[in-house]
Enzyme design. Structure first.
Site, short mmCIF file in Angstrom:
data_model
loop_
_atom_site.label_atom_id
_atom_site.label_comp_id
_atom_site.label_asym_id
_atom_site.label_seq_id
_atom_site.Cartn_x
_atom_site.Cartn_y
_atom_site.Cartn_z
N ASP A 1 0.76 -1.35 0.13
CA ASP A 1 -0.16 0.13 0.00
C ASP A 1 0.80 1.39 0.01
O ASP A 1 1.93 1.40 0.99
CB ASP A 1 -0.79 0.04 1.31
CG ASP A 1 -1.96 0.97 1.35
OD1 ASP A 1 -2.85 0.61 1.93
OD2 ASP A 1 -1.72 2.02 0.85
N ASP B 1 -3.88 2.30 -5.37
CA ASP B 1 -2.47 2.15 -4.44
C ASP B 1 -2.33 1.15 -3.69
O ASP B 1 -1.22 0.94 -2.81
CB ASP B 1 -2.41 3.56 -3.54
CG ASP B 1 -3.02 3.70 -2.20
OD1 ASP B 1 -3.92 2.64 -2.04
OD2 ASP B 1 -2.41 4.02 -1.31
N GLU B 2 -3.08 -0.07 -3.73
CA GLU B 2 -2.83 -1.06 -2.95
C GLU B 2 -3.26 -2.44 -3.71
O GLU B 2 -4.08 -2.52 -4.36
CB GLU B 2 -3.52 -1.15 -1.54
CG GLU B 2 -5.18 -1.03 -1.59
CD GLU B 2 -5.58 -0.93 -0.42
OE1 GLU B 2 -5.57 -1.69 0.53
OE2 GLU B 2 -6.62 0.02 -0.25
P1 TTP Z 1 -5.39 5.02 1.25
O1 TTP Z 1 -4.27 3.85 1.03
O2 TTP Z 1 -6.70 4.70 2.02
O3 TTP Z 1 -4.82 6.28 2.03
P2 TTP Z 1 -3.37 6.80 1.68
O4 TTP Z 1 -2.47 6.20 0.67
O5 TTP Z 1 -3.48 8.47 1.29
O6 TTP Z 1 -2.63 7.03 3.06
P3 TTP Z 1 -1.92 5.67 3.95
O7 TTP Z 1 -0.51 6.09 3.95
O8 TTP Z 1 -2.74 5.68 5.17
O9 TTP Z 1 -2.17 4.60 3.02
O10 TTP Z 1 -6.04 5.42 -0.04
C1 TTP Z 1 -5.33 5.70 -1.32
C2 TTP Z 1 -5.75 6.97 -1.96
O11 TTP Z 1 -7.13 6.66 -2.17
C3 TTP Z 1 -5.42 8.03 -1.28
O12 TTP Z 1 -4.09 8.71 -1.49
C4 TTP Z 1 -6.35 9.10 -1.74
C5 TTP Z 1 -7.74 8.11 -2.16
N1 TTP Z 1 -8.92 8.32 -1.03
C6 TTP Z 1 -9.90 9.08 -1.36
O13 TTP Z 1 -9.91 9.72 -2.46
N2 TTP Z 1 -10.89 9.10 -0.39
C7 TTP Z 1 -10.50 8.19 0.66
O14 TTP Z 1 -11.58 8.37 1.72
C8 TTP Z 1 -9.55 7.56 1.13
C9 TTP Z 1 -9.34 6.71 2.47
C10 TTP Z 1 -8.55 7.61 0.07
MG MG Z 2 -2.37 4.01 0.70
#
Ligand code: TTP
Ligand code: MG
Length: 348
Positions: free
Chosen positions: A11, A105-106
């Protein structure tokens, strides 16, 4: 076979924000959020500096600004994120064909075929992402998807964590139930009222208790709170549809309340749609379950998941019975591009 699986969950760290910081050095050291203006006025994500001020994903921008007045707000560049996502996936594919993306992203990777230590492989993949794309990521390593996904959050950002089979019981025992997939804030709260905050406590409930309370999801819960998960990594999984549904704690008796719920579920749906890459839509649907557990659904062709359209669909479905409503679901069907798999997000 199941015994020997090696699963990684990788991720990206604060994905959209990390891309923006990479591309604009003047943002370094500042609290940065991506979202806002062109979206629905909410934060999509923010960097870890902004998180120190309490800024979070899905938070309305005006609240984020109040929490953190120096917050730099940036418009999302979805095309850029999608392109990077493709590049990351191609790195994954150079390690295994068994890659299952969950969002931009994951992804889960099954590297059971490899003789190498899974933790080392995870570190190597993360290093490759860092070197080629100059972006940080985190990884979870375990023998099933559930544990790998939870583990990837353990040493975030820019870290990784492994749960080995013999460690499962002690790992799960102390894990908050809110970490389990499908246990949203509402359900966590309802469990907390019953004295349950940790998976170890939930393990005390029998399978029949859980099924009586939560239906099909109850039996998944029974397994998940023990760290049991037999789902294989499913490559090339292209979603046919995306839906969000919500089971009501109090039955819905009137239109005002119904539309209020539709609005909430709709904004969750739009958010998930954007987050999963914003693929083209060719149909919309709504589902309703009445107090007597009968179900009905309505669908319509359309490319724009507008609130108005969903309201009409729900209204039509609701008019089919005078009974109060216990569940509302909204969904979109994606335009043609192949294979079949559905993603359901319980909004408990
Ligand atoms: P996530 O992997 O949940 O969050 P992240 O990568 O920003 O942070 P983390 O370090 O905790 O993993 O989500 C991936 C992308 O998806 C994030 O960069 C933006 C988008 N996203 C949204 O648009 N709305 C949301 O509510 C969430 C949680 C993520
Ligand atoms: Mg993330």
């Amino acid at each position: 076979m199941v015994e020997s699986r090696k699963i990684l969950h990788i991720d990206q760290d604060c994905f959209y924000a990390a891309v923006e910081m990479r591309d604009d050095h003047s943002l370094r050291g500042k609290p940065v959020a991506v979202g806002g203006a062109s979206g629905r006025g909410v934060v999509a994500t923010c960097n870890y500096r902004a998180r120190e001020f309490g800024v979070r994903s899905a938070m309305p921008v005006f609240i984020a600004k109040r929490q953190c007045p120096d917050l730099v707000l940036i418009e999302p560049r979805m095309n850029v994120y999608s392109e990077i996502s493709r590049e990351i996936r191609s790195i994954f594919h150079s390690y295994t064909a068994l890659v299952e993306p969950l969002s931009l992203d994951e992804a889960y990777l099954d590297i059971s075929h490899s003789k190498r230590d899974a933790f080392e492989v995870a570190a190597e993949i993360r290093q490759e992402i860092r070197e080629r794309l100059r972006l940080p990521s985190s990884a979870g390593v375990s023998y099933n998807k559930l544990l790998a996904k939870i583990a990837s959050g353990w040493n975030k950002p820019n870290g990784q964590f492994e749960v080995k089979r013999p460690e499962t019981a002690s790992f799960m025992e102390k894990l908050p139930v809110s970490q389990i997939w499908g246990v949203g804030p509402r359900m966590a709260e309802s469990l907390a009222h019953q004295g349950i905050t940790l998976c170890g406590q939930l393990q005390q409930w029998s399978l029949s208790d859980l099924v009586a309370r939560y239906g099909k999801f109850g039996s998944s819960l029974y397994e998940m709170c023990r760290g049991i998960d037999h789902r294989p990594v499913n490559p090339n999984r292209e979603r046919k549809s995306l839906s969000v549904e919500r089971t009501m704690t109090d039955l819905i008796e009137d239109r005002t309340e119904l539309f209020l719920q539709v609005e909430k579920i709709h904004s969750k749906l739009v958010e998930s749609h954007l987050r999963s890459g914003g693929r083209n839509v060719d149909g919309l649907f709504a589902k309703i379950k009445f107090s007597d557990f009968t179900e009905t659904s309505v669908s319509v062709k359309g490319t724009r998941p507008a609130l108005e359209t969903f309201r009409n669909l729900v209204e039509e479905a609701a008019s089919r019975s005078p009974k109060p409503i216990r569940l509302v679901g909204l969904g979109i069907r994606f335009a043609e591009s192949g294979r079949v798999e559905q993603l359901e997000l319980p909004l408990l």
